[in-house]
Design an enzyme around this catalytic site. Structure first.
Site, PDB file in Angstrom:
ATOM      1  N   GLY A 109      17.654  36.133  41.307  1.00 13.15           N
ATOM      2  CA  GLY A 109      17.512  35.089  42.307  1.00 13.15           C
ATOM      3  C   GLY A 109      16.950  35.674  43.586  1.00 13.15           C
ATOM      4  O   GLY A 109      17.145  36.867  43.870  1.00 13.15           O
ATOM      5  N   GLN A 124      15.023  36.144  52.270  1.00 13.48           N
ATOM      6  CA  GLN A 124      14.921  37.532  51.824  1.00 13.48           C
ATOM      7  C   GLN A 124      13.487  38.051  51.831  1.00 13.48           C
ATOM      8  O   GLN A 124      13.270  39.251  51.695  1.00 13.48           O
ATOM      9  CB  GLN A 124      15.528  37.682  50.435  1.00 13.48           C
ATOM     10  CG  GLN A 124      17.032  37.455  50.426  1.00 13.48           C
ATOM     11  CD  GLN A 124      17.594  37.582  49.040  1.00 13.48           C
ATOM     12  OE1 GLN A 124      17.573  36.626  48.265  1.00 13.48           O
ATOM     13  NE2 GLN A 124      18.080  38.773  48.709  1.00 13.48           N
ATOM     14  N   CYS A 140      23.056  42.032  45.532  1.00 13.21           N
ATOM     15  CA  CYS A 140      22.053  41.301  46.311  1.00 13.21           C
ATOM     16  C   CYS A 140      20.873  42.226  46.575  1.00 13.21           C
ATOM     17  O   CYS A 140      21.072  43.388  46.947  1.00 13.21           O
ATOM     18  CB  CYS A 140      22.666  40.823  47.630  1.00 13.21           C
ATOM     19  SG  CYS A 140      21.531  39.876  48.671  1.00 13.21           S
ATOM     20  N   LEU A 141      19.665  41.713  46.377  1.00 13.04           N
ATOM     21  CA  LEU A 141      18.478  42.533  46.606  1.00 13.04           C
ATOM     22  C   LEU A 141      18.361  42.996  48.053  1.00 13.04           C
ATOM     23  O   LEU A 141      17.711  44.006  48.322  1.00 13.04           O
ATOM     24  CB  LEU A 141      17.219  41.765  46.192  1.00 13.04           C
ATOM     25  CG  LEU A 141      17.101  41.430  44.706  1.00 13.04           C
ATOM     26  CD1 LEU A 141      15.833  40.614  44.442  1.00 13.04           C
ATOM     27  CD2 LEU A 141      17.123  42.687  43.856  1.00 13.04           C
ATOM     28  N   HIS A 169      25.179  31.859  45.434  1.00 14.46           N
ATOM     29  CA  HIS A 169      24.772  33.044  46.195  1.00 14.46           C
ATOM     30  C   HIS A 169      23.477  32.755  46.964  1.00 14.46           C
ATOM     31  O   HIS A 169      23.384  33.034  48.168  1.00 14.46           O
ATOM     32  CB  HIS A 169      24.591  34.222  45.227  1.00 14.46           C
ATOM     33  CG  HIS A 169      24.150  35.487  45.884  1.00 14.46           C
ATOM     34  ND1 HIS A 169      24.993  36.555  46.063  1.00 14.46           N
ATOM     35  CD2 HIS A 169      22.950  35.867  46.397  1.00 14.46           C
ATOM     36  CE1 HIS A 169      24.332  37.541  46.661  1.00 14.46           C
ATOM     37  NE2 HIS A 169      23.087  37.142  46.871  1.00 14.46           N
ATOM     38  N   GLU A 170      22.489  32.181  46.274  1.00 13.19           N
ATOM     39  CA  GLU A 170      21.208  31.886  46.925  1.00 13.19           C
ATOM     40  C   GLU A 170      21.344  30.754  47.938  1.00 13.19           C
ATOM     41  O   GLU A 170      20.730  30.797  49.014  1.00 13.19           O
ATOM     42  CB  GLU A 170      20.131  31.553  45.879  1.00 13.19           C
ATOM     43  CG  GLU A 170      19.858  32.652  44.881  1.00 13.19           C
ATOM     44  CD  GLU A 170      19.573  34.014  45.493  1.00 13.19           C
ATOM     45  OE1 GLU A 170      18.991  34.071  46.609  1.00 13.19           O
ATOM     46  OE2 GLU A 170      19.918  35.034  44.869  1.00 13.19           O
ATOM     47  N   HIS A 202      22.424  32.128  51.157  1.00 13.33           N
ATOM     48  CA  HIS A 202      21.307  32.724  51.909  1.00 13.33           C
ATOM     49  C   HIS A 202      20.584  31.661  52.725  1.00 13.33           C
ATOM     50  O   HIS A 202      20.204  31.910  53.876  1.00 13.33           O
ATOM     51  CB  HIS A 202      20.293  33.372  50.958  1.00 13.33           C
ATOM     52  CG  HIS A 202      20.581  34.789  50.615  1.00 13.33           C
ATOM     53  ND1 HIS A 202      20.624  35.798  51.551  1.00 13.33           N
ATOM     54  CD2 HIS A 202      20.814  35.376  49.418  1.00 13.33           C
ATOM     55  CE1 HIS A 202      20.874  36.948  50.953  1.00 13.33           C
ATOM     56  NE2 HIS A 202      21.005  36.719  49.651  1.00 13.33           N
TER      57      HIS A 202
END
Length: 193
Positions: A45, A50, A107-108, A149-150, A153
């Site tokens: 994701g 991000q 998380c990236l 999660h996304e 963000h």
């Protein structure tokens, strides 16, 4: 084009995304670039924040994950989660449908930092797809976790905000080091301009 994934300490990660009012060629290109970036980083994701864009936009693709199941309901009927992939969510809204369960997350924007996070096991999702068409579904398992999660963000909320106190304290040195590296990189970039 593979975009830079911004890391913890970059202020855009704390910005709430603007609603998207129309599907433009630039937005379509951003969506394509976000998928390319997510795949290159081996993520499942990626939110617009991000990649430096404060928009209500996220992309997901869980087809390669085989060890953490997902569930999907379309029109009240069970469906294969892969049928939605790759998934674009524009201006998403989510509603919890089940109690929280604890599960692992990464998380990236936080390389090599992982923690167990409590989130509702099942959610209802309403959004627009990448063509601006309405999407409405219920999901559970990893798909529900990844969407939440996304979604966070897009609201300027990070998974570290959902960690329990003991986990956050244990990870604090790594988080502070990552934040310091990111701020130093931003300061160097600002000094060059």
């Amino acid at each position: 084009m593979v975009l830079e994934v911004v890391q913890y300490g970059h202020p855009i990660l704390r910005q709430k995304g603007r609603r998207i009012e129309r599907i433009t060629p630039d937005l379509r290109q951003l969506i394509a670039d976000m998928f390319e970036t997510m795949y290159a980083a081996h993520g499942i994701g990626l939110a617009a924040q991000q990649v430096g864009q404060a928009l209500q936009l996220t992309v997901l693709d869980l087809r390669d994950v085989t060890d953490r199941p997902s569930t999907l309901e379309l029109d009240g009927q069970p469906a294969d989660p892969a049928s939605l992939m790759p998934l674009v969510l524009i201006n998403p809204q989510i509603q919890p449908l089940a109690p929280e369960v604890v599960g692992p997350e990464g998380c990236l924007s936080f390389p090599d930092i992982y923690a167990d996070i409590a989130r509702p096991e099942k959610i209802e999702v309403r959004a627009l797809d990448g063509e601006g068409r309405p999407l409405h579904f219920r999901c559970g398992g990893l798909l529900a976790r990844a969407i939440q999660h996304e979604y966070d963000h897009l609201q300027g909320i990070l998974f570290i905000d959902r960690m329990d106190r003991a986990t956050r304290q244990r990870l604090q040195p790594e988080l502070e080091a990552l934040q310091a590296r990111t701020r130093a990189r931003l300061a160097r970039a600002a000094a060059r301009t």
